[in-house]
Design an enzyme around this catalytic site. Structure first.
Site: not given
Ligand code: NAD
Ligand code: TYD
Length: 335
Positions: A124-126, A149, A153
């Site tokens: 992730t970019d985070e 988090y 990562k």
């Molecule tokens: P999500 O929370 O929707 O899904 C995570 C999945 O992983 C779930 O199905 C969960 O059951 C499974 N999981 C969690 N712990 C586990 C374990 N111990 N063993 C096996 N499975 C497990 O997450 P997402 O948004 O789909 O993100 C997927 C990946 O992409 C993550 O690694 C996250 O860091 C990365 N990512 C997410 C975003 C975003 O905006 N959502 C952006 C950049 C990177």
């Molecule tokens: P989020 O979807 O949790 O993603 P991330 O924190 O990983 O970027 O949040 C996106 C942005 O929205 C972040 O700046 C936090 C803000 N936010 C709110 O203002 N209210 C909310 O209820 C949530 C979940 C996020």
């Protein structure tokens, strides 16, 4: 036939990835390893059974995970499995270390023992931290995570890279900005806003609402991942971005306008602790080396996402009636 071990395949991005691969490619077999946390939803892959197998396995349980490696000839590992929500990591960091770091270490060790041909760590970019008003994250930017988090990562990324340098393992890392789109669990901003607006519920906006994220539609992320798998050089990091920076207040206002809901639903609430101000991705590298460009602009992406949540009400209503109720209360009731 190429066999992918995909972890976290019942989550938001993992399920979008599996559906895309199985729809587009005939010569792939997917093994989905997921322990079905609160964020998982097996319905995300309903109808997918050909060239597909599921293991209910926790990646932090090495003994259980080794069974998956022993029973299958795996060509490539794509590690999506993670605890993924910043607010939950602030409330309870321990599980983030267990899954995101120990789980990744187990996958790396087993992949090495089984001579896996490719290991892609989904990051992730985070991990880069927080930006001021100018500049973007490039692959050269120092890793400087600021939430439990993002720290977990970043730890996983460093372990993965250490396996490349130390053991010459075929490791790739992709780092993407904030995803949105179908099947996203409603704890994250976009689905939370869409669903609350449909239900005429208050929309909690943290701090001054001017934090900036660089939004990307999940289908663009999935296509970027496929490019990295196909063309990436081992030992390299690839940024994936949506070229769509927006303040949170603007995202929320846009969604409310689209749904014809009043702006009075917006409730400014206490800021997130350590809230990162701005993320923005420089993705010249994947663009130059592989031709990656996001297809969705943010308006088109949000419009289609709103339509998906309107059409798939039963998907999210089930989530809202379960443990999510308690989570929501705990996170927002006295905020
Ligand atoms: P999500 O929370 O929707 O899904 C995570 C999945 O992983 C779930 O199905 C969960 O059951 C499974 N999981 C969690 N712990 C586990 C374990 N111990 N063993 C096996 N499975 C497990 O997450 P997402 O948004 O789909 O993100 C997927 C990946 O992409 C993550 O690694 C996250 O860091 C990365 N990512 C997410 C975003 C975003 O905006 N959502 C952006 C950049 C990177
Ligand atoms: P989020 O979807 O949790 O993603 P991330 O924190 O990983 O970027 O949040 C996106 C942005 O929205 C972040 O700046 C936090 C803000 N936010 C709110 O203002 N209210 C909310 O209820 C949530 C979940 C996020």
């Amino acid at each position: 036939m190429k066999t992918y071990l995909v972890t976290g395949g019942f989550g938001f991005i993992g399920s979008n990835f599996i559906r895309y691969i199985l729809d587009e490619q005939k010569d792939v077999f997917i093994i989905n390893v997921d322990n079905i946390t609160y964020a998982a939803n097996p319905e995300n892959l309903s109808g997918y059974s050909t060239n597909y197998k599921f293991y209910k396995t926790d990646i932090s349980d090495k003994t259980a995970l080794s069974k998956v490696f022993n029973e299958n000839k795996i060509d490539c590992v794509v590690n999506f499995a993670a605890e993924s929500h910043v607010d939950r990591s602030i409330a309870d960091p321990g599980i983030f270390i267990k899954t995101n770091i120990e789980g990744t270490l187990n996958l790396l060790e087993l992949s090495m023992a089984h001579n896996i041909g490719k290991f892609l760590q989904i990051s992730t970019d985070e991990v880069y931290g927080s930006l001021g008003e100018t500049g973007k994250f490039s692959e050269e930017t120092c890793v400087s995570p600021r939430s439990p988090y993002s720290a977990s990562k970043a730890g996983a990324d460093m372990l993965a890279m250490s396996f490349f340098h130390t053991y010459n393992m075929p490791v790739l890392i992709s780092r993407c900005s904030n995803n949105y789109g179908p099947y996203q669990f409603p704890e994250k901003l976009m689905p939370l806003v869409i669903i609350n607006a449909i239900n005429d519920k208050d929309i909690p906006l943290y701090g001054d609402g001017k934090n900036i994220r660089d939004w990307i539609h999940v289908s663009d992320h999935v296509k970027g991942i496929c490019l990295v798998l196909d063309k990436g050089k081992f030992g390299e990091v690839y940024n994936i971005g949506g070229d769509s920076e927006a303040e949170n207040i603007d995202i929320i206002t846009y969604i409310l306008n689209k749904l014809n809901k009043p702006h009075s639903l917006i409730k400014y609430v206490k800021d997130r602790q350590g809230h990162d101000r701005r993320y923005a991705m420089d993705f010249h590298k994947i663009n130059g080396e592989m031709g990656f460009l996001p297809e969705y602009n943010i308006e088109k992406g949000i419009d289609s996402t709103i339509n998906w949540y309107i059409k798939n009400e039963s998907w999210w209503r089930k989530i809202l009636s379960g443990n999510y109720k308690d989570y929501y209360k705990k996170m927002y009731e006295n905020r």
